[in-house]
Design a protein around this motif. Sequence first.
Motif, mmCIF file in Angstrom:
data_model
loop_
_atom_site.group_PDB
_atom_site.id
_atom_site.type_symbol
_atom_site.label_atom_id
_atom_site.label_comp_id
_atom_site.label_asym_id
_atom_site.label_seq_id
_atom_site.Cartn_x
_atom_site.Cartn_y
_atom_site.Cartn_z
ATOM 1 N N ASN A 397 1.074 -1.004 -0.249
ATOM 2 C CA ASN A 397 -0.456 -0.175 0.146
ATOM 3 C C ASN A 397 1.050 1.416 -0.094
ATOM 4 O OD1 ASN A 397 -2.622 1.477 -0.198
ATOM 5 N ND2 ASN A 397 -2.485 1.428 1.955
ATOM 6 N N GLN A 398 2.340 1.477 -0.587
ATOM 7 C CA GLN A 398 2.731 2.377 -0.221
ATOM 8 C C GLN A 398 2.172 3.146 -2.175
ATOM 9 O OE1 GLN A 398 6.438 0.541 -0.776
ATOM 10 N NE2 GLN A 398 6.333 0.047 0.818
ATOM 11 N N ILE A 399 1.780 2.543 -3.430
ATOM 12 C CA ILE A 399 0.904 2.967 -4.013
ATOM 13 C C ILE A 399 0.178 2.103 -4.438
ATOM 14 C CG2 ILE A 399 3.036 3.944 -5.342
ATOM 15 C CD1 ILE A 399 4.146 1.411 -6.378
ATOM 16 N N GLN A 400 -0.964 2.611 -5.203
ATOM 17 C CA GLN A 400 -2.220 1.702 -5.766
ATOM 18 C C GLN A 400 -2.603 2.901 -6.564
ATOM 19 O OE1 GLN A 400 -4.476 4.795 -3.139
ATOM 20 N NE2 GLN A 400 -4.062 4.308 -1.252
ATOM 21 N N LEU A 401 -3.898 2.690 -7.249
ATOM 22 C CA LEU A 401 -4.012 2.247 -9.143
ATOM 23 C C LEU A 401 -5.616 2.748 -8.751
ATOM 24 C CD1 LEU A 401 -5.353 0.816 -11.318
ATOM 25 C CD2 LEU A 401 -3.508 2.300 -12.407
ATOM 26 N N HIS A 402 -5.595 4.050 -8.954
ATOM 27 C CA HIS A 402 -7.252 4.176 -9.210
ATOM 28 C C HIS A 402 -7.969 4.531 -10.715
ATOM 29 C CE1 HIS A 402 -6.707 4.989 -5.085
ATOM 30 N NE2 HIS A 402 -8.127 4.835 -4.247
ATOM 31 N N HIS A 403 -9.722 4.374 -10.676
ATOM 32 C CA HIS A 403 -10.077 4.712 -11.860
ATOM 33 C C HIS A 403 -10.648 5.815 -11.387
ATOM 34 C CE1 HIS A 403 -10.816 1.160 -14.224
ATOM 35 N NE2 HIS A 403 -9.619 1.538 -14.666
ATOM 36 N N VAL A 404 -11.336 7.283 -11.708
ATOM 37 C CA VAL A 404 -12.261 8.021 -11.456
ATOM 38 C C VAL A 404 -12.631 8.146 -12.811
ATOM 39 C CG1 VAL A 404 -12.236 10.588 -10.821
ATOM 40 C CG2 VAL A 404 -10.059 9.481 -9.805
ATOM 41 N N LEU A 405 -14.277 7.961 -12.812
ATOM 42 C CA LEU A 405 -14.888 8.338 -13.595
ATOM 43 C C LEU A 405 -16.222 9.386 -13.372
ATOM 44 C CD1 LEU A 405 -16.986 7.103 -16.240
ATOM 45 C CD2 LEU A 405 -18.129 6.121 -14.128
ATOM 46 N N ALA A 406 -15.778 10.184 -13.846
ATOM 47 C CA ALA A 406 -16.658 11.719 -13.997
ATOM 48 C C ALA A 406 -17.627 11.708 -16.047
ATOM 49 C CB ALA A 406 -15.629 13.235 -13.833
ATOM 50 N N THR A 407 -17.733 12.828 -15.386
ATOM 51 C CA THR A 407 -19.357 12.977 -16.709
ATOM 52 C C THR A 407 -19.083 14.789 -16.900
ATOM 53 O OG1 THR A 407 -21.580 12.581 -17.408
ATOM 54 C CG2 THR A 407 -21.385 13.568 -15.073
ATOM 55 N N LYS A 408 -19.387 15.329 -18.132
ATOM 56 C CA LYS A 408 -19.726 16.133 -17.890
ATOM 57 C C LYS A 408 -21.617 17.140 -17.783
ATOM 58 C CE LYS A 408 -18.228 20.620 -21.244
ATOM 59 N NZ LYS A 408 -17.325 19.731 -22.682
ATOM 60 N N THR A 409 -21.824 17.055 -16.508
ATOM 61 C CA THR A 409 -22.959 17.973 -16.614
ATOM 62 C C THR A 409 -23.111 18.331 -17.328
ATOM 63 O OG1 THR A 409 -22.696 16.223 -14.445
ATOM 64 C CG2 THR A 409 -24.709 17.505 -14.498
ATOM 65 N N ASP A 410 -24.510 19.002 -17.501
ATOM 66 C CA ASP A 410 -24.736 20.336 -18.970
ATOM 67 C C ASP A 410 -25.581 20.450 -17.830
ATOM 68 O OD1 ASP A 410 -27.738 19.165 -18.437
ATOM 69 O OD2 ASP A 410 -28.439 18.548 -20.571
ATOM 70 N N GLU A 411 -25.886 21.847 -18.035
ATOM 71 C CA GLU A 411 -25.891 23.255 -17.517
ATOM 72 C C GLU A 411 -28.012 22.748 -16.817
ATOM 73 O OE1 GLU A 411 -26.362 26.362 -20.509
ATOM 74 O OE2 GLU A 411 -24.035 26.697 -20.301
ATOM 75 N N GLN A 412 -28.312 21.866 -16.641
ATOM 76 C CA GLN A 412 -29.787 21.173 -16.794
ATOM 77 C C GLN A 412 -29.253 20.856 -15.141
ATOM 78 O OE1 GLN A 412 -29.695 22.369 -20.022
ATOM 79 N NE2 GLN A 412 -30.349 23.824 -19.924
ATOM 80 N N GLY A 413 -28.285 19.834 -15.045
ATOM 81 C CA GLY A 413 -27.755 19.465 -14.167
ATOM 82 C C GLY A 413 -28.148 17.618 -14.594
ATOM 83 N N ASP A 414 -28.562 18.194 -15.894
ATOM 84 C CA ASP A 414 -28.148 16.563 -16.467
ATOM 85 C C ASP A 414 -27.068 15.951 -17.141
ATOM 86 O OD1 ASP A 414 -31.129 16.135 -17.040
ATOM 87 O OD2 ASP A 414 -31.692 16.914 -18.644
ATOM 88 N N ASP A 415 -26.837 14.846 -16.064
ATOM 89 C CA ASP A 415 -26.029 13.621 -16.109
ATOM 90 C C ASP A 415 -25.508 12.151 -16.734
ATOM 91 O OD1 ASP A 415 -26.608 12.118 -14.405
ATOM 92 O OD2 ASP A 415 -26.037 12.861 -12.897
ATOM 93 N N GLY A 416 -26.419 12.498 -17.703
ATOM 94 C CA GLY A 416 -26.190 11.487 -18.421
ATOM 95 C C GLY A 416 -26.668 9.487 -17.339
ATOM 96 N N PHE A 417 -25.913 9.883 -16.616
ATOM 97 C CA PHE A 417 -26.219 8.770 -15.790
ATOM 98 C C PHE A 417 -27.195 7.875 -15.239
ATOM 99 C CE2 PHE A 417 -21.387 9.163 -16.125
ATOM 100 C CZ PHE A 417 -20.792 8.371 -15.438
ATOM 101 N N PRO A 418 -27.721 6.350 -15.201
ATOM 102 C CA PRO A 418 -29.368 5.892 -14.764
ATOM 103 C C PRO A 418 -28.966 6.326 -12.932
ATOM 104 C CG PRO A 418 -27.078 4.277 -15.017
ATOM 105 C CD PRO A 418 -26.863 5.164 -15.386
ATOM 106 N N LEU A 419 -30.048 5.514 -11.719
ATOM 107 C CA LEU A 419 -29.778 6.067 -10.700
ATOM 108 C C LEU A 419 -29.064 4.759 -10.104
ATOM 109 C CD1 LEU A 419 -33.614 6.590 -10.063
ATOM 110 C CD2 LEU A 419 -31.839 8.050 -9.809
ATOM 111 N N ARG A 420 -28.400 3.924 -10.673
ATOM 112 C CA ARG A 420 -27.923 3.181 -9.873
ATOM 113 C C ARG A 420 -26.778 3.038 -10.982
ATOM 114 N NH1 ARG A 420 -25.537 3.517 -5.914
ATOM 115 N NH2 ARG A 420 -25.313 1.537 -5.976
ATOM 116 N N PRO A 421 -25.216 1.984 -11.071
ATOM 117 C CA PRO A 421 -24.635 1.825 -11.757
ATOM 118 C C PRO A 421 -24.775 0.689 -12.842
ATOM 119 C CG PRO A 421 -23.040 2.215 -10.299
ATOM 120 C CD PRO A 421 -24.616 2.286 -9.810
ATOM 121 N N THR A 422 -24.215 0.848 -14.213
ATOM 122 C CA THR A 422 -24.711 -0.570 -14.484
ATOM 123 C C THR A 422 -23.897 -1.151 -15.401
ATOM 124 O OG1 THR A 422 -24.384 0.705 -16.608
ATOM 125 C CG2 THR A 422 -26.658 1.113 -15.602
ATOM 126 N N TRP A 423 -22.652 -1.065 -14.705
ATOM 127 C CA TRP A 423 -21.559 -1.904 -15.151
ATOM 128 C C TRP A 423 -20.743 -3.414 -14.153
ATOM 129 C CZ3 TRP A 423 -20.830 3.399 -13.602
ATOM 130 C CH2 TRP A 423 -20.125 3.362 -12.576
#
Length: 423
Positions: A397-423
């Motif tokens: 645990n001196q080094i790690q590997l991370h995924h960071v998943l982000a979205t370009k949420t639009d001005e109306q607050g729509d993020d394009g994601f379902p309520l729960r992850p699908t992957w």
Amino acid sequence: MTTKASIAEAVETMLAAGMPVRFTAYDGSATGPEDSGITLDLRTQRGLSYLMTAPGDLGMARAYVSGDLEIGGVHPGDPYRALLLLQDKLRFRRPSAGEAVAVLRSLGLSNLRPPAPPAEERVPRWRRTLDGLRHSLGRDATAISHHYDVSNRFYELVLGPSMTYTCAVYPDADATLEEAQREKYDLVCRKLDLKPGDRLLDVGCGWGGMVRHAAKEYGVKALGVTLSLQQASWAKEAIDRDGLGDLAEVRHSDYRDVAESGFDAVSSIGLTEHIGVRNYPAYFSFLRDRLRPQGRLLNHCITRSHNRKQETGEFIDRYVFPDGELTGSGRIITAVQDTGLEVMHEENFRRHYALTLAGWCQNLVDRWDECVAEVGEGTARVWGLYMAGSRVGFERNQIQLHHVLATKTDEQGDDGFPLRPTW
């Protein structure tokens, strides 16, 4: 200590609890347990000079890469067990001024003249300004070439058929390296919610593994960019061989030269380590601007277990990843958020990278003679040492590997994601 002290006696003076392995030197002296399964053999005076003029990991690496220091009981393609034992048991102490002077005199002051480093070593950071400022276009190209333009054949031997030089994702402990690399690419595709007809940008695409998987399995039109000419050439041949030319493209280019935008997704798998922490704002802003509204970004990179500033060690910086920088996942998430992207998910694959490195080391061991014939024994030793050492780092645990998943949420607050992850 007398002026006739042996090398082994001098070494013992520097240790807090004795030598945990059997140590022998070219002057005939020895110390440490005779029944140790691991041995260190200092074979030449040049090796002694390396150790005396560059204490720490750099001096040890120079002596080992040059063949002046041999590690017995392990294969040079995978010195993992030796590194584990030395990290656990080898403890140095700070000698008094008198002891230090006595040690230097007994070993010979002439050994304080630094020998030329092995050919595999890059110049220190402060001398790289001839290539430009740190993380400038020219200097980044030189750094990437040093690491990735070693030999495509060498990487085929070490990485295996996937030609994937990033952390795999093991669906279970019994999965093969190839199965785990396929699962990694597929997991990234699922997290990005790729669908036929989508456009994907893969920055730092390596040999095109992500580009080809997305095109072949998801019907995506994928563009990859890499600063390595050898990687780009190999990837283009693989795309043609797989009949994916209508969907997949790999360019020999800096990611900053990508002019297209409106991508449905951007993947960055193993590039952030080369960007430089101070450049994160510009980096993530650039990737954000390549996305359409509600488009997704997946950043996959090695991280530290903390967010404090810490320079990469001399061995890694000079032999493996020149100018590479790591920080914690918190710093990366902050940078992503500060560009206006919305972070939706984060995941740590630390233990998966330890398994990945074990697989690469086994490949290096199994194909050692071919690897040495391809790149020379010094380079093969560098890769064995770095991969085995990195495995220890991930396990501890001196080094790690991370995924960071982000979205370009639009001005109306729509993020394009379902309520729960699908992957």
